[in-house]
Write an enzyme that holds these catalytic residues in place. Structure first.
Site, PDB file in Angstrom:
ATOM      1  N   CYS A 163       0.801  -1.216   0.000  1.00 10.76           N
ATOM      2  CA  CYS A 163       0.000   0.000   0.000  1.00 10.76           C
ATOM      3  C   CYS A 163       0.841   1.277   0.000  1.00 10.76           C
ATOM      4  O   CYS A 163       0.295   2.386  -0.017  1.00 10.76           O
ATOM      5  CB  CYS A 163      -0.948  -0.016   1.188  1.00 10.76           C
ATOM      6  N   HIS A 303      -2.775   7.849   6.330  1.00  9.44           N
ATOM      7  CA  HIS A 303      -2.982   6.544   5.697  1.00  9.44           C
ATOM      8  C   HIS A 303      -4.371   6.041   6.083  1.00  9.44           C
ATOM      9  O   HIS A 303      -5.100   5.535   5.232  1.00  9.44           O
ATOM     10  CB  HIS A 303      -1.893   5.573   6.151  1.00  9.44           C
ATOM     11  N   GLU A 314      -0.928   4.796  13.648  1.00  4.74           N
ATOM     12  CA  GLU A 314      -0.623   6.049  12.956  1.00  4.74           C
ATOM     13  C   GLU A 314      -0.806   7.242  13.880  1.00  4.74           C
ATOM     14  O   GLU A 314      -0.004   8.189  13.846  1.00  4.74           O
ATOM     15  CB  GLU A 314      -1.500   6.208  11.713  1.00  4.74           C
ATOM     16  N   LYS A 335      -9.629   7.903   2.681  1.00  8.36           N
ATOM     17  CA  LYS A 335     -10.075   6.509   2.521  1.00  8.36           C
ATOM     18  C   LYS A 335     -11.462   6.296   3.115  1.00  8.36           C
ATOM     19  O   LYS A 335     -12.122   5.314   2.789  1.00  8.36           O
ATOM     20  CB  LYS A 335      -9.078   5.549   3.175  1.00  8.36           C
ATOM     21  N   HIS A 340      -9.866   1.703   0.348  1.00 15.49           N
ATOM     22  CA  HIS A 340      -8.418   1.499   0.291  1.00 15.49           C
ATOM     23  C   HIS A 340      -8.022   0.920  -1.063  1.00 15.49           C
ATOM     24  O   HIS A 340      -8.341  -0.219  -1.378  1.00 15.49           O
ATOM     25  CB  HIS A 340      -8.004   0.568   1.423  1.00 15.49           C
ATOM     26  N   PHE A 399       1.717  -3.307   3.948  1.00 17.20           N
ATOM     27  CA  PHE A 399       2.093  -4.623   4.447  1.00 17.20           C
ATOM     28  C   PHE A 399       3.564  -4.881   4.136  1.00 17.20           C
ATOM     29  O   PHE A 399       4.056  -4.534   3.060  1.00 17.20           O
ATOM     30  CB  PHE A 399       1.252  -5.711   3.770  1.00 17.20           C
TER      31      PHE A 399
END
Length: 411
Positions: A163, A303, A314, A335, A340, A399
């Site tokens: 991502c 994010h 975060e 998002k 996402h 990831f």
């Protein structure tokens, strides 16, 4: 002496549409692009919603024959790139092709082509596989096809970091222009993983929201009632340009890319560092690279995936980086509206951040009704807000522990 890098072209393909102005207005209005999946039967799936792009046959810029030779992720990238070029006003026929390049990331690449090919192999045997299968499914198909379309012969590659892919691609394009390797880079990411296998894999990972009866409220970053992210697809591409080059041709400049930070968590293949140390380092390095301080940042496009671990990590990373200044910041997650887009998300969000800086207005975090106890920052809940924005960050974490932060400023 390092060069200045500016953003002169914007292009995206999203579940909200493809018009830069139209999608931007939708984001400011808090409109969600999440809905029930239509492209395949989800009867056996526990998640039945996505940020899906439907009725898309080549988009605005590809005829049916050209589209047939590209997986949808590459189609999205081609359309977003063409829109970014058109927005920039650049004429590549007047440019040195060896000074112009393409860096487009993807977390997965041509998943639909992979699925279709495997089905054909199982049902009809290896002799019936298409000769186009490899060039359609490979992750570098987007970057390669865009460079071929325009005849660009400068830097050309695809970055794969889950991502964080699109943000890495934009950051590396920035570095190439800054050190003088080229004048222009089309950078960003594309993804088309809303497929039977893509959806099934993320369900197996227990990562997705199951709010099937209320799709527009399913993506809810920083909210106590979040139950996972919403899988989406699309592309986000920016045209990066050396400042003097852009000025010489009279280009409209949307914003300046000032800094690029990246790091690794080194903790787990899917879970983030719960203390946010790697994410904090990426933000700290982006600030240092840009030559600004925590006190200078007005806005962060988070994010913000709507996952239990990610949103808290975060928030901790922002507090670790900014200290008491964290409570002076405005932070929002687009998002909440787009879902996402995996490897494309950083491209979409870099565009949203550039537009926020340019227009002095922040898109909201929708569906934030009951904030998580530890998520106590200003997340611009539910309504867009005007605010003078001189400097902003766009965060992308993937990831594998990949962390990227881009510093974007008013020109």
């Amino acid at each position: 002496m390092s060069k200045r890098v500016v953003i002169t072209g914007l292009g995206w393909v999203t579940s909200l549409g493809t018009s830069v102005d139209g999608v931007w207005k939708d984001l400011l209005a808090g409109k969600s692009g999440i809905k029930k999946i239509e492209k395949f039967d989800t009867t056996k799936y526990s998640t039945k919603i996505a940020g899906e792009i439907t009725k898309y046959d080549g988009g605005d810029h590809l005829d049916r024959r050209a589209a047939k030779r590209l997986d949808r992720f590459a189609q999205y990238a081609m359309n977003a790139s063409i829109d970014a070029v058109n927005d920039s006003g650049i004429d590549f026929d007047q440019e040195d092709p060896y000074r112009c390049g393409v860096i487009i990331g993807s977390g997965i690449g041509g998943m639909k082509e992979f699925e279709d090919g495997h089905r054909k192999l199982m049902e009809k045997g290896p002799d019936r596989l298409s000769p186009f299968m490899v060039p359609k499914l490979m992750c570098n198909a987007a970057a390669g096809n865009v460079s071929i379309h325009y005849g660009l012969r400068g830097p050309n590659c695809a970055l794969v970091s889950a991502c964080a892919s699109a943000a890495h691609a934009i950051g590396e394009g920035y570095e190439m222009i800054r050190r003088g390797s080229c004048d222009v880079i089309l950078g960003g990411g594309s993804e088309a993983a809303v497929t039977p296998l893509g959806l099934g894999c993320f369900i197996a990972l227990k990562a997705l929201s199951k709010r099937n009866d209320d799709p527009t409220h399913a993506s809810r970053p920083f909210d106590k009632d979040r139950d996972g992210f919403v899988l989406s697809e699309g592309a986000g591409i920016v045209l990066l340009e050396e400042y003097e080059h852009a000025k010489a041709r009279g280009a409209e400049i949307h914003a300046e890319l000032l800094g690029y930070g990246q790091s690794a968590d080194g903790i787990h293949i899917t879970a983030p560092d719960e203390e946010g140390r790697g994410a904090a380092f990426a933000m700290e390095y982006a600030l240092k690279d840009a030559g600004i301080t925590t006190n200078d940042i007005d806005y962060i496009n988070a994010h913000g995936t709507s996952t239990g671990l990610g949103d808290v990590a975060e928030t901790r990373a922002i507090k670790r980086t900014f200290g008491e200044d964290a409570y002076k910041l405005s932070v929002s997650s687009t998002k909440s509206m787009t879902g996402h887009l995996l490897g494309a998300s950083g491209g979409i969000e870099a565009i949203a951040t550039a537009l926020a800086v340019k227009n002095d207005v922040m898109p909201p975090t929708i569906n934030l009704e009951n904030p998580e106890d530890e998520c106590d920052l200003d997340y611009v809940p539910n309504e867009a807000r005007e605010k003078e924005i001189t400097y902003a960050l766009s965060n992308s974490f993937g990831f594998g522990g990949h962390n990227t932060s881009l510093a974007i400023g008013k020109i």
